[in-house]
Design an enzyme around this catalytic site. Sequence first.
Site, short mmCIF file in Angstrom:
data_model
loop_
_atom_site.label_atom_id
_atom_site.label_comp_id
_atom_site.label_asym_id
_atom_site.label_seq_id
_atom_site.Cartn_x
_atom_site.Cartn_y
_atom_site.Cartn_z
N ARG A 1 39.42 76.44 80.40
CA ARG A 1 38.00 76.54 80.03
C ARG A 1 37.72 75.97 78.64
NH1 ARG A 1 35.60 82.29 81.61
NH2 ARG A 1 33.66 81.20 81.21
N PRO B 1 42.08 86.95 76.55
CA PRO B 1 42.94 87.74 75.71
C PRO B 1 42.18 88.57 74.70
CG PRO B 1 42.96 85.43 75.09
CD PRO B 1 41.79 85.68 75.93
N GLU B 2 42.45 89.83 74.71
CA GLU B 2 42.01 90.71 73.66
C GLU B 2 43.25 91.00 72.81
OE1 GLU B 2 39.59 93.98 75.12
OE2 GLU B 2 39.24 92.91 76.98
N HIS C 1 45.54 70.98 82.39
CA HIS C 1 44.89 71.50 81.18
C HIS C 1 45.88 71.86 80.08
CE1 HIS C 1 41.07 71.38 83.25
NE2 HIS C 1 41.61 72.03 84.26
#
Length: 289
Positions: free
Chosen positions: A125, A2-3, A106
Amino acid sequence: MPELPEVETVRLGLSPVLEGRLLTDVQTRRGDLRIPFPKDFVARTKGRKVKKLWRRAKYLLADLDSGETLVIHLGMSGRMSVYAHGKQRRIGSYVYDKAPDGVGKHDHVVFETDAPARIIFNDHRRFGLMTLVDTEGLEQDKLFKDIGVEPLSEQFNATYLAKRLSGKKTPIKSALLDQRLIAGLGNIYVCEALHRSGISPKRLAGSIKRERIAPLVAAIKKVLSAAIAAGGSTLRDHAQATGDPGNFQHQFLAYGREGLACKTAKCPGAVKRIVQSGRSTFYCPKCQT
DNA sequence: AGGTCAACCTGAGCGC
DNA sequence: TGCGCTCAGGTTGACC
């Protein structure tokens, strides 16, 4: 993942189930993400009301009625998924699916709110983080004190950028990724903004002529706004809070287009991929100079 | 001081 | 089917 546009898209989708809502339950499913959860994280969030949900750089910020702010960063692969309790339903202007049974591999944090909805933070991650800071001193906090201007604000203009790039010997690509200069740009939107303003990513930041800076600023603002309007870019992980993918990847002119024809009008070039400070850069050597 | 680079972690895709 | 390699939207801390 995400930006700025992706985080902003997630914020918009979370707003109806968080702003003005009560966190009726909070569960953490492991002790840490990129950093450990703060002491008593659950006790300090459960039962609190969210006064305001906002964004600074790539951080999602939920101001609680306790005087603390819940700080969330999605890292590279983080998602905040919203599900309605009981059945699919519309809350505010979004339609949320019914919550799935069980928990995903996750799923690291689960919030229940009185919207009524469940919000699941999933991050395979684990480059994301979640913490708490005093709302009052947030801008002075270690996480935020060195962060630069918001690119969609009026403070981000040609005068500011010219000043910050002046004398810099680093390539413009790396300078624009530096969160201390501009808050929220990442690899995709830097590549896109440079392509749209015809500037080579290899050009040293301090060597960009003043008359090329205003178009660069305009390109950054335009590409970010268009990406927010499209729900962000989905390469693999990004999803809006509703679970829908973003759509801005269909408007990429450079990113991920290695070997394909440049889309600039009449440009005979092809997009090339190079590596700069360890990250892929996509650009057209013919029309970006 | 400013700039570069490896490390953090998991999964997907590709060639063999 | 499986192994090994490369790559991925970010940030940080150690190093030149």
